[in-house]
Design a protein around this motif. Structure first.
Motif, PDB file in Angstrom:
ATOM      1  N   GLU A  77      67.930  61.548  56.360  1.00 31.11           N
ATOM      2  CA  GLU A  77      69.106  61.643  57.226  1.00 31.11           C
ATOM      3  C   GLU A  77      69.994  60.434  56.997  1.00 31.11           C
ATOM      4  O   GLU A  77      69.547  59.289  57.162  1.00 31.11           O
ATOM      5  N   VAL A  78      71.213  60.705  56.596  1.00 30.77           N
ATOM      6  CA  VAL A  78      72.159  59.601  56.397  1.00 30.77           C
ATOM      7  C   VAL A  78      72.633  59.153  57.774  1.00 30.77           C
ATOM      8  O   VAL A  78      73.098  59.965  58.581  1.00 30.77           O
ATOM      9  N   ILE A  90      75.099  75.995  64.670  1.00 33.06           N
ATOM     10  CA  ILE A  90      73.635  76.047  64.699  1.00 33.06           C
ATOM     11  C   ILE A  90      73.006  74.655  64.524  1.00 33.06           C
ATOM     12  O   ILE A  90      72.366  74.361  63.506  1.00 33.06           O
ATOM     13  N   MET A 150      69.515  74.238  63.221  1.00 30.66           N
ATOM     14  CA  MET A 150      69.232  74.343  61.784  1.00 30.66           C
ATOM     15  C   MET A 150      69.680  73.095  61.035  1.00 30.66           C
ATOM     16  O   MET A 150      69.706  73.075  59.806  1.00 30.66           O
ATOM     17  N   ALA A 152      77.722  80.791  66.372  1.00 29.54           N
ATOM     18  CA  ALA A 152      78.855  80.914  65.445  1.00 29.54           C
ATOM     19  C   ALA A 152      78.365  80.891  64.005  1.00 29.54           C
ATOM     20  O   ALA A 152      77.412  80.194  63.673  1.00 29.54           O
ATOM     21  N   GLU A 153      79.040  81.668  63.142  1.00 32.62           N
ATOM     22  CA  GLU A 153      78.680  81.646  61.719  1.00 32.62           C
ATOM     23  C   GLU A 153      79.409  80.538  60.982  1.00 32.62           C
ATOM     24  O   GLU A 153      79.025  80.173  59.875  1.00 32.62           O
ATOM     25  N   VAL A 154      80.478  80.036  61.572  1.00 36.83           N
ATOM     26  CA  VAL A 154      81.237  79.007  60.866  1.00 36.83           C
ATOM     27  C   VAL A 154      82.045  78.188  61.874  1.00 36.83           C
ATOM     28  O   VAL A 154      82.213  78.605  63.019  1.00 36.83           O
ATOM     29  N   GLY A 179      83.831  68.248  50.706  1.00 33.87           N
ATOM     30  CA  GLY A 179      83.814  69.662  50.314  1.00 33.87           C
ATOM     31  C   GLY A 179      83.079  70.499  51.344  1.00 33.87           C
ATOM     32  O   GLY A 179      82.424  69.975  52.253  1.00 33.87           O
TER      33      GLY A 179
HETATM   34  C1  LIG Z   1      73.820  82.253  60.842  1.00 38.49           C
HETATM   35  C2  LIG Z   1      74.848  82.029  59.768  1.00 38.49           C
HETATM   36  C3  LIG Z   1      75.168  83.061  58.901  1.00 38.49           C
HETATM   37  C4  LIG Z   1      76.139  82.866  57.918  1.00 38.49           C
HETATM   38  N1  LIG Z   1      76.445  83.893  57.078  1.00 38.49           N
HETATM   39  C5  LIG Z   1      77.365  83.707  56.118  1.00 38.49           C
HETATM   40  C6  LIG Z   1      77.664  84.746  55.199  1.00 38.49           C
HETATM   41  O1  LIG Z   1      77.099  85.836  55.248  1.00 38.49           O
HETATM   42  N2  LIG Z   1      78.597  84.506  54.252  1.00 38.49           N
HETATM   43  C7  LIG Z   1      79.258  83.304  54.160  1.00 38.49           C
HETATM   44  O2  LIG Z   1      80.111  83.143  53.288  1.00 38.49           O
HETATM   45  N3  LIG Z   1      78.990  82.301  55.005  1.00 38.49           N
HETATM   46  C8  LIG Z   1      78.059  82.472  55.975  1.00 38.49           C
HETATM   47  N4  LIG Z   1      77.781  81.453  56.826  1.00 38.49           N
HETATM   48  C9  LIG Z   1      78.525  80.181  56.673  1.00 38.49           C
HETATM   49  C10 LIG Z   1      77.954  79.361  55.517  1.00 38.49           C
HETATM   50  O3  LIG Z   1      76.545  79.289  55.646  1.00 38.49           O
HETATM   51  C11 LIG Z   1      78.546  77.942  55.554  1.00 38.49           C
HETATM   52  O4  LIG Z   1      79.949  77.983  55.645  1.00 38.49           O
HETATM   53  C12 LIG Z   1      78.151  77.177  54.294  1.00 38.49           C
HETATM   54  O5  LIG Z   1      76.746  77.137  54.160  1.00 38.49           O
HETATM   55  C13 LIG Z   1      78.687  75.754  54.374  1.00 38.49           C
HETATM   56  O6  LIG Z   1      78.162  75.033  53.296  1.00 38.49           O
HETATM   57  P1  LIG Z   1      78.162  73.445  53.327  1.00 38.49           P
HETATM   58  O7  LIG Z   1      77.408  73.034  52.101  1.00 38.49           O
HETATM   59  O8  LIG Z   1      79.519  72.923  53.557  1.00 38.49           O
HETATM   60  O9  LIG Z   1      77.324  73.044  54.630  1.00 38.49           O
HETATM   61  P2  LIG Z   1      75.833  73.424  55.038  1.00 38.49           P
HETATM   62  O10 LIG Z   1      75.348  74.622  54.305  1.00 38.49           O
HETATM   63  O11 LIG Z   1      75.840  73.440  56.530  1.00 38.49           O
HETATM   64  O12 LIG Z   1      74.990  72.183  54.516  1.00 38.49           O
HETATM   65  C14 LIG Z   1      75.166  70.905  55.078  1.00 38.49           C
HETATM   66  C15 LIG Z   1      73.833  70.204  55.032  1.00 38.49           C
HETATM   67  O13 LIG Z   1      74.027  68.835  55.375  1.00 38.49           O
HETATM   68  C16 LIG Z   1      72.961  68.444  56.210  1.00 38.49           C
HETATM   69  N5  LIG Z   1      73.350  67.257  56.984  1.00 38.49           N
HETATM   70  C17 LIG Z   1      74.196  67.172  58.032  1.00 38.49           C
HETATM   71  N6  LIG Z   1      74.288  65.914  58.460  1.00 38.49           N
HETATM   72  C18 LIG Z   1      73.475  65.168  57.664  1.00 38.49           C
HETATM   73  C19 LIG Z   1      73.122  63.782  57.614  1.00 38.49           C
HETATM   74  N7  LIG Z   1      73.641  62.892  58.461  1.00 38.49           N
HETATM   75  N8  LIG Z   1      72.237  63.380  56.670  1.00 38.49           N
HETATM   76  C20 LIG Z   1      71.699  64.254  55.793  1.00 38.49           C
HETATM   77  N9  LIG Z   1      71.995  65.570  55.788  1.00 38.49           N
HETATM   78  C21 LIG Z   1      72.874  66.021  56.714  1.00 38.49           C
HETATM   79  C22 LIG Z   1      72.701  69.655  57.081  1.00 38.49           C
HETATM   80  O14 LIG Z   1      71.423  69.596  57.666  1.00 38.49           O
HETATM   81  C23 LIG Z   1      72.831  70.764  56.035  1.00 38.49           C
HETATM   82  O15 LIG Z   1      71.614  70.994  55.383  1.00 38.49           O
HETATM   83  C24 LIG Z   1      76.802  81.612  57.805  1.00 38.49           C
HETATM   84  C25 LIG Z   1      76.461  80.575  58.666  1.00 38.49           C
HETATM   85  C26 LIG Z   1      75.501  80.783  59.645  1.00 38.49           C
HETATM   86  C27 LIG Z   1      75.182  79.649  60.571  1.00 38.49           C
END
Ligand SMILES: Cc1cc2nc3c(=O)[nH]c(=O)nc-3n(C[C@H](O)[C@H](O)[C@H](O)COP(=O)(O)OP(=O)(O)OC[C@H]3O[C@@H](n4cnc5c(N)ncnc54)[C@H](O)[C@@H]3O)c2cc1C
Length: 276
Positions: A10-11, A48, A51, A219-221, A247
């Protein structure tokens, strides 16, 4: 290529001494640091928390005077409370194809009644364009005209009940629920002009005023986030802090249902990787 991947870390903070980045993190219960010339922040949005979602990116941006577009849950079910609550709850589990619209946008999708309000693709989509206090419209028979359907029935079988027509179009439970607003047990031939107008308005311009949304737990997003004006549109580099990139979902880019949020997360990661 010499990369090191550190999982389950965890950062906790990022410092910027001498133009470099010093990342403070905890790993296996120990506090550690690493230093780098460039930094990519893709810690996602707020949905979420169970998660692992955190506000890390937003907090970091705020602390460094980067503009943040107001955030809110999006692609999220909406709640109904007050006098209409029981009407919606009674229909829980039923689904109706509709066109949902407000002054910004419209979607033709299914809506799902739930025991706390509305969900289903139509509602998730409009939720991204809805704010508390606002009303949106449902056309419960998109692409068809209920007045024309009734008029045809009046000419061919005037003794038909309005409920008979509705039962051809909707689940029976939904037809029964429409009795709250419409004379569904009346023969179509005897409907008055006022009743015909009310039927048209109820079916094609059904107003919904949600009480709220189900929040980041459902929420999904996240909509909103780090203002895209703070980033280069070509490289996603932060304009104010050299060698820093943002990003994915923490940036103010929000997609419709259908994979567009994954697409943005992957595409933005690709662009950053090409330019770092
Ligand atoms: C239930 C659900 C269903 C979804 N379904 C869809 C779908 O069908 N299609 C679609 O396009 N999108 C969907 N989404 C949205 C999609 O999952 C996200 O928009 C996408 O995953 C975002 O990617 P990201 O890499 O920016 O962030 P994330 O995938 O959220 O990854 C960020 C990561 O950073 C980690 N993190 C946060 N803070 C810290 C810290 N301080 N130190 C270390 N790690 C940290 C988090 O734990 C996480 O693992 C859904 C989302 C949810 C919640």
């Amino acid at each position: 290529l010499g990369q090191q991947i550190i999982c389950n870390a965890e950062v906790t903070a990022v410092e910027m001494p001498d133009g470099n980045f010093k990342v403070l993190y905890t790993h296996n219960g120990k506090e550690k640091t690493l230093e780098s010339q460039s930094l990519v922040i893709t810690t996602g949005g707020l949905p979420i928390p169970k998660m692992g979602a955190t506000d890390f990116a937003l907090r970091f941006a705020r602390n460094h005077q980067l503009n943040i577009i107001e955030t809110a849950p999006a692609l999220v079910p909406l709640t109904i409370t007050g006098k209409d609550e029981d009407w919606y709850a009674h229909l829980s589990g039923n689904s109706v194809f509709c066109k949902v619209s407000n002054e910004k946008i419209s979607f033709e999708e299914n809506l799902l009644f739930t025991h706390w309000g509305l969900s289903g693709p139509a509602i998730l989509q409009i939720s991204s364009y809805w704010k508390p206090g606002e009303v949106f419209n449902l056309d419960l028979l998109p692409g068809k005209d209920i007045s024309a359907i009734i008029e045809t029935e009046r000419k061919t079988n005037g003794k038909s009940l309005l409920s008979t027509i509705f039962n051809r179009l909707y689940p029976k439970k939904f037809t029964d629920a429409l009795a709250k607003f419409l004379p569904i047990e009346k023969q179509v031939a005897s409907l008055t002009k006022e009743e015909l107008e009310l039927i048209h308005k109820t079916i094609h311009l059904f107003k919904v005023k949600p009480a709220g949304d189900k929040g980041y737990d459902k929420a999904e997003v996240m909509r909103g986030g780090i203002d895209t004006n703070e980033l280069s549109s070509k490289t996603l580099a932060c304009k104010k802090i050299p060698n820093l990139y943002f990003g994915g979902e923490c940036v103010d880019v929000t997609g419709w249902l259908g994979g567009y949020n994954f697409q943005w997360a992957w595409a933005s990661g690709f662009v950053i990787a090409q330019n770092i």
